[in-house]
Design a protein around this motif. Structure first.
Motif, mmCIF file in Angstrom:
data_model
loop_
_atom_site.group_PDB
_atom_site.id
_atom_site.type_symbol
_atom_site.label_atom_id
_atom_site.label_comp_id
_atom_site.label_asym_id
_atom_site.label_seq_id
_atom_site.Cartn_x
_atom_site.Cartn_y
_atom_site.Cartn_z
ATOM 1 N N ILE A 23 1.074 -1.459 0.120
ATOM 2 C CA ILE A 23 0.320 0.225 0.486
ATOM 3 C C ILE A 23 1.112 0.874 0.205
ATOM 4 N N ALA A 24 2.015 1.606 0.722
ATOM 5 C CA ALA A 24 2.715 1.980 0.700
ATOM 6 C C ALA A 24 3.597 2.595 -0.615
ATOM 7 N N ARG A 25 3.882 1.598 -1.234
ATOM 8 C CA ARG A 25 4.513 1.700 -2.719
ATOM 9 C C ARG A 25 3.745 2.334 -3.646
ATOM 10 N N LEU A 26 1.858 1.529 -3.604
ATOM 11 C CA LEU A 26 1.546 2.147 -4.393
ATOM 12 C C LEU A 26 0.405 3.766 -4.181
ATOM 13 N N GLN A 27 0.970 4.183 -3.060
ATOM 14 C CA GLN A 27 0.902 5.719 -2.885
ATOM 15 C C GLN A 27 1.981 6.175 -2.604
ATOM 16 N N HIS A 28 2.580 6.387 -3.082
ATOM 17 C CA HIS A 28 3.890 7.212 -4.141
ATOM 18 C C HIS A 28 3.711 6.961 -5.039
ATOM 19 N N ARG A 68 2.486 8.229 -8.956
ATOM 20 C CA ARG A 68 2.056 9.308 -9.066
ATOM 21 C C ARG A 68 0.717 8.622 -9.752
ATOM 22 N N ARG A 69 0.724 7.334 -10.828
ATOM 23 C CA ARG A 69 -0.280 6.837 -11.135
ATOM 24 C C ARG A 69 -1.319 6.227 -10.713
ATOM 25 N N SER A 70 -0.882 5.571 -9.594
ATOM 26 C CA SER A 70 -2.217 4.842 -8.942
ATOM 27 C C SER A 70 -2.582 5.308 -7.572
ATOM 28 N N ALA A 71 -1.624 6.416 -7.228
ATOM 29 C CA ALA A 71 -2.272 7.398 -5.916
ATOM 30 C C ALA A 71 -3.636 7.849 -5.347
ATOM 31 N N GLY A 72 -4.545 8.266 -6.995
ATOM 32 C CA GLY A 72 -5.405 8.605 -6.377
ATOM 33 C C GLY A 72 -6.604 7.703 -6.669
ATOM 34 N N LEU A 73 -5.993 6.512 -7.543
ATOM 35 C CA LEU A 73 -7.606 5.142 -7.355
ATOM 36 C C LEU A 73 -7.208 4.605 -6.584
ATOM 37 N N LEU A 74 -6.132 4.305 -6.025
ATOM 38 C CA LEU A 74 -5.671 3.802 -4.685
ATOM 39 C C LEU A 74 -6.830 4.244 -3.583
ATOM 40 N N LYS A 75 -6.512 5.577 -2.952
ATOM 41 C CA LYS A 75 -7.742 6.436 -1.846
ATOM 42 C C LYS A 75 -9.095 6.029 -2.117
ATOM 43 N N ARG A 76 -9.246 6.194 -3.559
ATOM 44 C CA ARG A 76 -10.648 5.877 -3.572
ATOM 45 C C ARG A 76 -11.102 4.622 -3.292
ATOM 46 N N ALA A 77 -10.473 3.696 -4.146
ATOM 47 C CA ALA A 77 -10.284 2.270 -4.105
ATOM 48 C C ALA A 77 -10.320 2.273 -2.095
ATOM 49 N N GLN A 78 -9.734 2.496 -1.842
ATOM 50 C CA GLN A 78 -9.717 2.519 0.035
ATOM 51 C C GLN A 78 -11.460 2.464 0.617
ATOM 52 N N ARG A 79 -11.459 3.519 0.256
ATOM 53 C CA ARG A 79 -13.195 4.291 0.857
ATOM 54 C C ARG A 79 -13.852 3.537 0.206
ATOM 55 N N MET A 80 -14.214 2.889 -1.083
ATOM 56 C CA MET A 80 -15.418 2.021 -1.474
ATOM 57 C C MET A 80 -14.980 0.962 -0.433
ATOM 58 N N ILE A 81 -13.611 0.165 -0.276
ATOM 59 C CA ILE A 81 -13.089 -0.877 0.217
ATOM 60 C C ILE A 81 -13.993 -0.331 2.350
ATOM 61 N N VAL A 86 -8.012 -2.353 -5.216
ATOM 62 C CA VAL A 86 -9.626 -3.268 -4.742
ATOM 63 C C VAL A 86 -9.072 -4.135 -3.334
ATOM 64 N N ASN A 87 -8.421 -5.510 -5.282
ATOM 65 C CA ASN A 87 -7.930 -6.255 -5.420
ATOM 66 C C ASN A 87 -6.574 -6.359 -3.889
ATOM 67 N N PHE A 88 -5.735 -5.609 -3.935
ATOM 68 C CA PHE A 88 -4.966 -5.772 -3.225
ATOM 69 C C PHE A 88 -4.701 -5.080 -2.037
ATOM 70 N N ILE A 89 -5.404 -3.866 -2.549
ATOM 71 C CA ILE A 89 -6.020 -3.176 -0.653
ATOM 72 C C ILE A 89 -7.987 -4.189 -0.173
ATOM 73 N N GLY A 90 -8.441 -5.252 -0.445
ATOM 74 C CA GLY A 90 -9.066 -5.738 -0.248
ATOM 75 C C GLY A 90 -8.243 -7.090 0.926
ATOM 76 N N GLY A 91 -7.104 -7.512 0.308
ATOM 77 C CA GLY A 91 -6.553 -8.545 0.643
ATOM 78 C C GLY A 91 -5.778 -7.492 2.259
ATOM 79 N N ALA A 92 -4.967 -6.045 1.964
ATOM 80 C CA ALA A 92 -4.033 -5.980 2.231
ATOM 81 C C ALA A 92 -5.312 -5.343 3.879
ATOM 82 N N MET A 93 -6.390 -5.496 3.708
ATOM 83 C CA MET A 93 -7.056 -4.594 5.060
ATOM 84 C C MET A 93 -7.894 -6.107 5.609
ATOM 85 N N GLY A 94 -7.408 -6.848 5.336
ATOM 86 C CA GLY A 94 -8.549 -8.278 5.763
ATOM 87 C C GLY A 94 -9.820 -8.237 5.573
ATOM 88 N N LEU A 95 -10.463 -8.023 4.420
ATOM 89 C CA LEU A 95 -11.133 -7.804 4.315
ATOM 90 C C LEU A 95 -12.300 -9.374 3.411
#
Length: 198
Positions: free
Chosen positions: A80-85, A87-100, A122-131
């Motif tokens: 998650i930290a790598r994706l947040q840094h 540029r291309r994925s940071a915005g999508l990552l935040k929206r995906a995290q909010r949706m999860i 959402v796949n990555f975050i779902g796994g990382a957040m323990g969905l």
């Protein structure tokens, strides 16, 4: 790249569709929706069977989703930290995290077909957040089934007009996404207004 992959579909059919949908679920920029339309068109012309097209595209997408979920589960916070840094994925990552956070399994379902650019994140975050894996898998299966059926079915029905159908499908999904965002934003503003706040 699209032309090269398209040329391979009649010859390698299911394998190409499986690989493309798999990699699209891991955030690689491949023309999965367009190739599913093409797969449906090749099924209509008799070059492929519809069963092969559907099973291959769905199988690749489901395995891709599970792989992304497992990467998130194993990689967790560093991923998650790598994706947040980036540029291309940071915005999508935040929206995906909010949706999860807000929707869980429903977010997985919606990001398979309606908000598909968010799907891999959402796949990555779902796994990382323990969905819960069962909720994730149910959302993945139902959403990917809809996505694959929609695109391959459109390709089959409108085989002679694939380019036009691809553009219309893209425009329609963009319109549906914009309408959903408008409704959600409207509800948020209505609830936040002073008359309805207290």
């Amino acid at each position: 790249m699209t032309d090269m992959l398209l040329a391979l579909v009649p010859e390698y059919g299911g394998w190409i569709l499986m690989a493309v949908t798999f990699f699209s679920c891991l955030a690689l920029p491949v023309p999965s929706s367009f190739l599913m339309l093409a797969g449906g068109a090749f099924a209509a012309s008799g070059d492929l069977t519809m069963t092969t097209v559907l099973a291959s595209a769905l199988g690749g997408a489901l395995v891709g989703d599970q792989t992304g979920y497992l990467i998130g589960r194993k990689g967790g916070a560093p991923l998650i930290a790598r994706l947040q840094h980036a540029r291309r994925s940071a915005g999508l990552l935040k929206r995906a995290q909010r949706m999860i956070d807000q929707r869980g399994g429903v977010a997985v379902f919606l990001t398979r077909w309606l908000f598909s650019p968010l799907g891999p994140y959402v796949n990555f975050i779902g796994g990382a957040m323990g969905l819960d894996w069962r909720r994730f898998t149910l959302g993945s299966l139902s959403g990917e089934s809809l996505w694959v059926s929609l695109y391959t079915g459109l390709g089959f029905a409108f085989a002679s007009q694939i380019a036009e159908v691809a553009q219309i499908a893209s425009d329609l999904i963009g319109l549906l996404a914009a309408l959903l965002v408008t409704v959600v934003l409207g509800r948020f503003l209505f609830r936040a207004s002073p008359r309805n706040g207290a």
